[in-house]
Design an enzyme around this catalytic site. Sequence first.
Site, short mmCIF file in Angstrom:
data_model
loop_
_atom_site.label_atom_id
_atom_site.label_comp_id
_atom_site.label_asym_id
_atom_site.label_seq_id
_atom_site.Cartn_x
_atom_site.Cartn_y
_atom_site.Cartn_z
N LYS A 22 -17.53 11.71 4.60
CA LYS A 22 -16.34 10.94 5.00
C LYS A 22 -15.60 10.40 3.79
O LYS A 22 -14.39 10.56 3.65
CB LYS A 22 -16.78 9.77 5.91
CG LYS A 22 -15.69 8.75 6.16
CD LYS A 22 -16.16 7.61 7.03
CE LYS A 22 -16.75 6.44 6.28
NZ LYS A 22 -15.78 5.59 5.58
N ASN A 23 -16.33 9.75 2.90
CA ASN A 23 -15.67 9.08 1.78
C ASN A 23 -15.12 10.06 0.75
O ASN A 23 -14.38 9.65 -0.15
CB ASN A 23 -16.62 8.09 1.10
CG ASN A 23 -16.84 6.86 1.97
OD1 ASN A 23 -16.18 6.69 2.99
ND2 ASN A 23 -17.77 6.01 1.56
N ARG A 92 -9.19 1.09 6.24
CA ARG A 92 -8.71 0.65 4.93
C ARG A 92 -8.32 1.81 4.03
O ARG A 92 -7.41 1.70 3.21
CB ARG A 92 -9.77 -0.17 4.21
CG ARG A 92 -10.24 -1.39 4.92
CD ARG A 92 -11.37 -2.01 4.15
NE ARG A 92 -11.00 -2.26 2.77
CZ ARG A 92 -10.33 -3.32 2.35
NH1 ARG A 92 -9.99 -4.26 3.21
NH2 ARG A 92 -10.01 -3.45 1.09
N CYS A 116 -12.41 -7.43 5.77
CA CYS A 116 -13.22 -6.52 6.57
C CYS A 116 -14.48 -7.27 6.99
O CYS A 116 -14.68 -8.42 6.63
CB CYS A 116 -13.53 -5.23 5.82
SG CYS A 116 -14.95 -5.29 4.78
N ARG A 121 -11.99 -7.87 0.77
CA ARG A 121 -12.05 -6.65 -0.04
C ARG A 121 -10.67 -6.46 -0.65
O ARG A 121 -9.81 -5.81 -0.06
CB ARG A 121 -12.45 -5.44 0.82
CG ARG A 121 -13.92 -5.44 1.15
CD ARG A 121 -14.28 -4.30 2.04
NE ARG A 121 -14.32 -3.01 1.37
CZ ARG A 121 -14.52 -1.86 2.00
NH1 ARG A 121 -14.67 -1.83 3.29
NH2 ARG A 121 -14.57 -0.73 1.32
N ASP A 308 -23.86 1.36 0.41
CA ASP A 308 -23.78 1.95 1.75
C ASP A 308 -25.15 2.33 2.33
O ASP A 308 -25.23 2.77 3.48
CB ASP A 308 -22.85 3.18 1.74
CG ASP A 308 -21.38 2.78 1.66
OD1 ASP A 308 -21.07 1.58 1.80
OD2 ASP A 308 -20.54 3.67 1.45
N ILE A 330 -22.46 -5.47 -5.08
CA ILE A 330 -21.09 -4.96 -4.90
C ILE A 330 -20.30 -5.85 -3.94
O ILE A 330 -19.17 -6.23 -4.22
CB ILE A 330 -21.09 -3.52 -4.34
CG1 ILE A 330 -22.12 -2.65 -5.05
CG2 ILE A 330 -19.69 -2.92 -4.36
CD1 ILE A 330 -21.69 -1.91 -6.24
N ARG A 400 -16.86 6.28 13.54
CA ARG A 400 -15.96 6.37 12.39
C ARG A 400 -16.58 7.24 11.29
O ARG A 400 -15.85 7.88 10.53
CB ARG A 400 -15.70 4.98 11.80
CG ARG A 400 -14.87 4.08 12.68
CD ARG A 400 -14.55 2.81 11.94
NE ARG A 400 -14.15 3.13 10.58
CZ ARG A 400 -14.20 2.30 9.55
NH1 ARG A 400 -14.61 1.07 9.72
NH2 ARG A 400 -13.81 2.67 8.36
C1 UD1 Z 1 -15.77 2.67 -1.27
C2 UD1 Z 1 -16.37 3.25 -0.02
C3 UD1 Z 1 -17.33 2.26 0.61
C4 UD1 Z 1 -18.36 1.80 -0.41
C5 UD1 Z 1 -17.68 1.30 -1.67
C6 UD1 Z 1 -18.65 0.98 -2.78
C7 UD1 Z 1 -14.62 4.69 0.81
C8 UD1 Z 1 -13.60 4.96 1.86
N1 UD1 Z 1 -15.30 3.55 0.91
O1 UD1 Z 1 -15.01 1.52 -0.88
O2 UD1 Z 1 -17.99 2.92 1.70
O3 UD1 Z 1 -19.15 0.76 0.15
O4 UD1 Z 1 -16.79 2.32 -2.18
O5 UD1 Z 1 -19.40 2.10 -3.12
O6 UD1 Z 1 -14.85 5.50 -0.07
N2 UD1 Z 1 -12.51 -4.40 -5.88
C9 UD1 Z 1 -11.62 -5.32 -6.38
N3 UD1 Z 1 -10.28 -5.01 -6.36
C10 UD1 Z 1 -9.82 -3.80 -5.91
C11 UD1 Z 1 -10.75 -2.85 -5.42
C12 UD1 Z 1 -12.10 -3.18 -5.42
O7 UD1 Z 1 -12.00 -6.41 -6.78
O8 UD1 Z 1 -8.61 -3.58 -5.94
C13 UD1 Z 1 -13.96 -4.71 -5.88
C14 UD1 Z 1 -14.56 -4.76 -4.50
O9 UD1 Z 1 -14.37 -6.02 -3.88
C15 UD1 Z 1 -16.03 -4.44 -4.78
C16 UD1 Z 1 -15.94 -3.48 -5.96
O10 UD1 Z 1 -14.64 -3.64 -6.51
O11 UD1 Z 1 -16.70 -5.60 -5.18
C17 UD1 Z 1 -16.14 -2.02 -5.61
O12 UD1 Z 1 -15.31 -1.68 -4.54
P1 UD1 Z 1 -14.68 -0.22 -4.41
O13 UD1 Z 1 -15.51 0.73 -5.22
O14 UD1 Z 1 -13.24 -0.27 -4.68
O15 UD1 Z 1 -14.91 0.09 -2.86
P2 UD1 Z 1 -13.95 0.90 -1.90
O16 UD1 Z 1 -13.28 2.00 -2.63
O17 UD1 Z 1 -13.11 -0.04 -1.10
#
Ligand code: UD1
Length: 423
Positions: A22-23, A92, A116, A121, A308, A330, A400
């Site tokens: 999915k991701n 998202r 979320c 997030r 995850d 995380i 999902r």
């Molecule tokens: C993706 C995955 C999710 C997984 C996560 C971490 C998808 C669709 N989702 O989510 O399943 O749990 O990676 O492996 O691929 N952060 C910020 N600012 C930002 C973006 C992120 O502070 O603009 C922080 C987040 O709060 C978190 C960390 O960065 O603490 C990592 O998040 P991120 O890797 O961005 O997760 P997602 O891409 O949302």
Amino acid sequence: MDCYKVSRSDPLSGEVEISGAKNAVLPVMAATLLAPGVSRIRNVPNLKDVRTMADVLRVVGARVSFSGDEMSVDATDVSHFEAPYELVVTMRASIYVLGPLLARFGTARVSLPGGCAWGPRPVDLHIWGMEQLGAEVTVAHGYIEAKCRPGERLKGAEIHFPISSVGATANVVMAAVLAEGTTVLNNAAVEPEIDNLCEYLVSMGAKIEGIGSRTLRIEGVETLRPGDGVTIPDRIEAGTFLCAAAITRGRVRCLKTEPKHLMEVIRAFVRMNYQVDYGEDWIELDARSAEPRPVKIVTQPYPGFPTDMQAQFLALLATIPGNSVVQETIYADRFKHVPELDRLGATIQLQGDTAFVEGGAKLTAATVMASDLRASAALVLAGLVAEGTTKVTRIYHMDRGYERFEQKLSALGGRIERASDGE
Ligand code: UD1
């Protein structure tokens, strides 16, 4: 609304084919917007999130069709550069269209996703990344509005991400491939899903060096062609089935998977004393004669232990005698499943970002509520060993992200059925 009824099951046994990730497929779907013409994606899982992303692509004017596990996206007539709240709020990952729309058309409007189930997030790094590439970004009325300066394209830049973010890395890479000049991304995420996206972009004619490393060097090109690529196997789905084997003390072999993407998960199982074997595209966990022991797990960005898989391991650890510790680095708040697991008889105490598990509990069935995708999986796992029949509500979360979950689990001997709970 549908629920699962999960009954105490015999040890699981057999083989299960793992679906496309999915991701990995969601950002690739967004990447198809970068070029006119018909892009093709193979090994696409049939999931609610994939259908939602297809709707996002249709809303902006692309034509999406499915044939088996292949998807075609014709992005020739994209003419509406907005991802609306109604779709973004349900998924998202819709924010992935920000980079491609901005890069190809010079403008994009994407709803802010909001919070979320496991806390805030933020998407500040996505926005900041676009600004580094020269975009003017405003946030108003719940929307991110990004524009290139009049008459200009995005411009390559040297960008250092303060933290490793999968989503921000993917979005900025998709923008940078059509920017003018060179972009260097430092501290880029190295999750396999990012490699899969970069390979897909290369199939479209993008010039990216350093794929798989923390530094990506992207030479912007003026136009791209339609892409073609195969989605990598879902490492979290595979990890979930291995947990199902472990918790029921069975033996399960995951086929069509990629062991190298699961090394830290395999190491955790081995530290817990489970027998794990793997070959080029399969992994097998045999728990039939295991004497499992407790463990300490810390979630980390890849190649560390995935957040995850945290919920599923907590369910497993609750059943293993001894004291285990799980630290979530995380998403500090990602523990909504803990009170639900406790309702099934687990003994897990939370202190800040850490869960302390007093393992070995005898679980007993109850009605529990799924709060997010992986939490739902954890509750099903617990239900497989709880005495009685556990009702897991709100399983739309499972739909999902797990393809044909109850069919796959049933084929291994899991006692699970879908029912309507009239909620
Ligand atoms: C993706 C995955 C999710 C997984 C996560 C971490 C998808 C669709 N989702 O989510 O399943 O749990 O990676 O492996 O691929 N952060 C910020 N600012 C930002 C973006 C992120 O502070 O603009 C922080 C987040 O709060 C978190 C960390 O960065 O603490 C990592 O998040 P991120 O890797 O961005 O997760 P997602 O891409 O949302």
